[in-house]
Design an enzyme around this catalytic site. Structure first.
Site, mmCIF file in Angstrom:
data_model
loop_
_atom_site.group_PDB
_atom_site.id
_atom_site.type_symbol
_atom_site.label_atom_id
_atom_site.label_comp_id
_atom_site.label_asym_id
_atom_site.label_seq_id
_atom_site.Cartn_x
_atom_site.Cartn_y
_atom_site.Cartn_z
ATOM 1 N N GLU A 369 0.968 -1.037 0.056
ATOM 2 C CA GLU A 369 -0.157 0.025 0.084
ATOM 3 C C GLU A 369 0.857 1.241 0.107
ATOM 4 O O GLU A 369 0.768 2.135 0.960
ATOM 5 C CB GLU A 369 -0.993 -0.064 1.065
ATOM 6 C CG GLU A 369 -1.952 -1.047 1.147
ATOM 7 C CD GLU A 369 -2.709 -1.365 2.437
ATOM 8 O OE1 GLU A 369 -2.787 -0.552 3.218
ATOM 9 O OE2 GLU A 369 -3.550 -2.298 2.420
ATOM 10 N N GLU A 485 -6.358 -9.919 -2.521
ATOM 11 C CA GLU A 485 -7.180 -9.989 -1.187
ATOM 12 C C GLU A 485 -8.743 -9.513 -1.541
ATOM 13 O O GLU A 485 -9.458 -8.960 -0.787
ATOM 14 C CB GLU A 485 -6.835 -8.654 -0.456
ATOM 15 C CG GLU A 485 -5.140 -8.746 -0.294
ATOM 16 C CD GLU A 485 -4.652 -7.756 0.681
ATOM 17 O OE1 GLU A 485 -5.582 -6.860 1.361
ATOM 18 O OE2 GLU A 485 -3.444 -7.484 0.980
HETATM 19 O O1 9MR Z 1 -7.747 -8.751 7.741
HETATM 20 C C1 9MR Z 1 -6.588 -7.735 8.279
HETATM 21 C C2 9MR Z 1 -7.076 -7.484 9.799
HETATM 22 O O2 9MR Z 1 -7.209 -8.722 10.520
HETATM 23 C C3 9MR Z 1 -5.967 -6.536 10.292
HETATM 24 O O3 9MR Z 1 -6.223 -6.135 11.520
HETATM 25 C C4 9MR Z 1 -5.482 -5.386 9.321
HETATM 26 C C5 9MR Z 1 -4.282 -4.510 9.875
HETATM 27 O O4 9MR Z 1 -3.143 -5.514 10.246
HETATM 28 O O5 9MR Z 1 -5.268 -5.954 8.052
HETATM 29 C C6 9MR Z 1 -6.228 -6.470 7.491
HETATM 30 O O6 9MR Z 1 -5.701 -7.016 6.327
HETATM 31 C C7 9MR Z 1 -5.216 -6.064 5.287
HETATM 32 C C8 9MR Z 1 -4.003 -6.479 4.487
HETATM 33 O O7 9MR Z 1 -3.041 -6.879 5.445
HETATM 34 C C9 9MR Z 1 -3.729 -5.334 3.687
HETATM 35 N N1 9MR Z 1 -4.648 -5.087 2.686
HETATM 36 C C10 9MR Z 1 -5.978 -4.529 3.461
HETATM 37 C C11 9MR Z 1 -6.396 -5.954 4.447
HETATM 38 C C12 9MR Z 1 -7.959 -5.576 4.753
HETATM 39 O O8 9MR Z 1 -7.965 -4.466 5.723
#
Ligand code: 9MR
Length: 581
Positions: A369, A485
């Protein structure tokens, strides 16, 4: 390594004799058969722990989950899910010996229900924690209706560095003992309503750690207790799941999903569906910085290793996630430091983490990101790159350094940049494309781009044909693409919208030669990251191909249809799983 019987029990008995107590637990009411929970049981996959000759050494991890903006820090202590847990009927007694060497606060957790990590939040379900804190005994009980303990009590005083604890679970009461004396009684509520106990341990402030010198359980009265080890990671395979259909394509792709170690070890339907349907996994949270390096220089890879082992057991590849991000960082990583030190923190993290998983994972999201959401970053010279802590210290070059460092640490891994909201036309995509051109010009070892494809609201829905153009634009730069994702949050009666969105993107990926895999962000709504966590307990989102009861939705059938109608390999071709992306 497993804790060995001879050494642990010999030490225990000598010291017990010195403390003039019996080897089976002091003043307990006539105990039944004693089950040893250390001897021959797995404590080697428990984060922060090390089996030693005198028991299991527990070091302080101070693992926490921060909010998206980096604030907060909800405690996230490890649970030994790959180790033993108890299944009991009637009353049960658990005995433990906590040996502290330098005054470290020592905590033992007994979980009636294992915690679940959702978005930025650990859903702390039912359980108790008993600690020796200073010279006192501290008891906390979580009732499954708040992050905070419903009850916190302290008992006794003057406890030393070698404390024998016992907890009797007797009907609606928990009776606590220390050094052979009853110190208190607390209502049990429904904490152990499932008649199971999982174990966790944690070290607090005050020193370098402590040793769990003994841990055992026995039935009380006419109760019954048995010890269960973690389930085998290998699950039965079918030949007609998503992964098989995708492997049978003329140009095979991988079908992937984000997974978490917790439900894999505690939920059989989750484990079976994950292993049967998918040929690739992305660690949802277990490889993130706040999980693997909770304190500077203190690494904990155990949950990540479990995901690697699961992939290994089931012929899946690991798409590792993620090395450099601005979120999910432990607070020490965000602290003020010089640019020089910030750079060192980043490269040391990459070396340690990519080095640990070298040869065990196929791919990495090296940079996650990087594009900004703020208009001003598109006009002030940042060229759309997010001005976060890594950018602040190194400028855009942080990405060059990150990819090069990752390449050195794991030369065979396929290296990705992963981004959301770039499946559609617009300044974000334009800026990303321009960035990719610059990276390629500078010879940065980037292999591909992951398109997250999160669709949280109606305005996030994107057109597969627009996405196809992006994938082709990457091909023009010699880059791979993947759907990394995908989830599509919908309301009641919108199942067809969800099915259409998923199927449209999968079709593009199956057709475009540089698209290597199609991954969903979780697969069952039961643990989906779109759960509404404003309520306690959380209510599941409706964004994934399986509902919370593992019923496949029309989305699942639509994915199968796409794979079924995309050009198949001639029937005589050998199984091509090994040849995929
Ligand atoms: O699904 C993930 C969630 O459980 C975490 O709290 C969060 C922060 O670490 O990240 C979520 O996954 C994200 C991913 O790492 C990057 N793209 C967006 C995803 C969904 O929010």
């Amino acid at each position: 390594m497993r804790v060995r019987r001879s050494v642990v029990s010999a030490v225990a008995c000598v010291l017990l004799a010195g403390a003039s107590m019996s080897c089976t637990g002091g003043s307990a009411p006539a105990p039944g058969p004693v089950a040893d929970l250390l001897d021959g049981r797995d404590w080697a996959h428990f984060a922060g722990a090390e089996p030693t000759r005198s028991g299991v050494r527990i070091t302080r991890l101070d693992r926490r989950i921060t909010r998206q903006d980096g604030s907060g820090g909800q405690p996230n202590p490890p649970v030994n899910l790959r180790g033993p847990h108890l299944v009991f009927q009637g009353g049960v007694r658990v005995e433990a010996r906590l040996i502290r060497t330098d005054g470290t606060d020592a905590y033992l957790h007994l979980y009636g229900e294992t915690p679940v990590v959702y978005d930025e939040w650990r859903h702390e379900r039912r359980g108790v924690r008993i600690g020796v804190v200073g010279g006192r005994l501290r008891f906390d009980r979580w009732d499954g209706d708040s992050d905070r303990p419903a009850v916190t009590r302290t008992f006794g005083r003057g406890f030393g560095d070698d404390v024998r604890l016992a907890v009797d679970v007797r009907g609606d009461r928990l009776v606590l003992e220390a050094d052979g004396n009853v110190v208190g009684t607390v209502p049990a509520r429904d904490v152990f309503r499932h008649r199971r106990i999982w174990f966790g341990a944690d070290a607090g402030d005050g020193g370098r750690g402590w040793t769990l010198g003994e841990l055992r359980a026995m039935p009380l009265g006419r109760g019954r207790v048995s010890v269960r080890d973690a389930p085998a990671l290998k699950v039965p395979r079918s030949t007609d799941a998503l992964r098989d259909l995708a492997a049978g394509l003329r140009r095979p792709i991988r079908m992937g999903t984000a997974l978490a170690a917790g439900p894999l070890l505690t939920d059989g339907a989750y484990r079976r569906t994950a292993g049967e349907e998918f040929s690739m996994l992305t660690p949802e949270n277990d490889f993130k910085a706040q999980f693997v390096q909770p304190r500077r220089g203190v690494f904990a890879f155990e949950e990540g290793d479990t995901l690697v082992d699961f992939a290994d057991a089931n012929g899946m590849r690991v798409h590792a996630h993620t090395l450099v991000w601005f979120e999910a960082l432990p607070s020490w990583m965000r602290a003020e430091m010089t640019h020089e030190d910030r750079r060192r923190v980043m490269t040391e993290h990459i070396r340690a983490v990519a080095g640990h998983f070298r040869g065990k994972v196929a791919e990495w999201d090296v940079v996650n990101e990087p594009m900004s959401d703020e208009d001003e970053d598109y006009t002030n010279g940042n060229r759309g790159v997010r001005p976060h802590l890594w950018f602040e210290a190194m400028g855009e070059q942080y990405m060059d350094i990150a990819f090069r460092t990752a390449k050195e640490a794991d030369p065979h891994a396929v290296l990705y940049l992963n981004e959301y909201g770039v499946e559609e036309d617009g300044p974000r995509w334009d800026a990303l494309y321009a960035l990719l051109v610059r990276l390629k010009q500078r010879g940065v070892p980037i292999d591909g781009v992951g398109f997250q494809n999160h669709e949280y609201a109606a305005e996030d829905r994107t057109d597969p044909e627009v996405f196809r153009r992006k994938v082709r634009a990457l091909a023009g730069l010699g880059l791979k693409a993947r759907v990394s994702e995908m989830d599509v949050l919908v309301g009641e009666g919108e199942e067809d919208v969800q099915a259409r969105q998923f199927a449209g993107k999968l079709a593009v990926c199956a057709e475009e030669p540089n698209c290597t895999s199609f991954s969903t962000w979780g697969f069952t709504d039961g643990y989906g990251s779109t759960a509404d966590i404003r309520h306690y307990p959380p209510s599941p989102g409706d964004a994934l191909p399986w509902d919370a009861a593992y019923e496949a939705k029309s989305t699942y059938w639509a994915l199968r249809d796409v794979l079924g109608r995309t050009r198949r390999r001639p029937p005589q071709a050998p199984d091509g799983q090994g040849a995929v992306g």
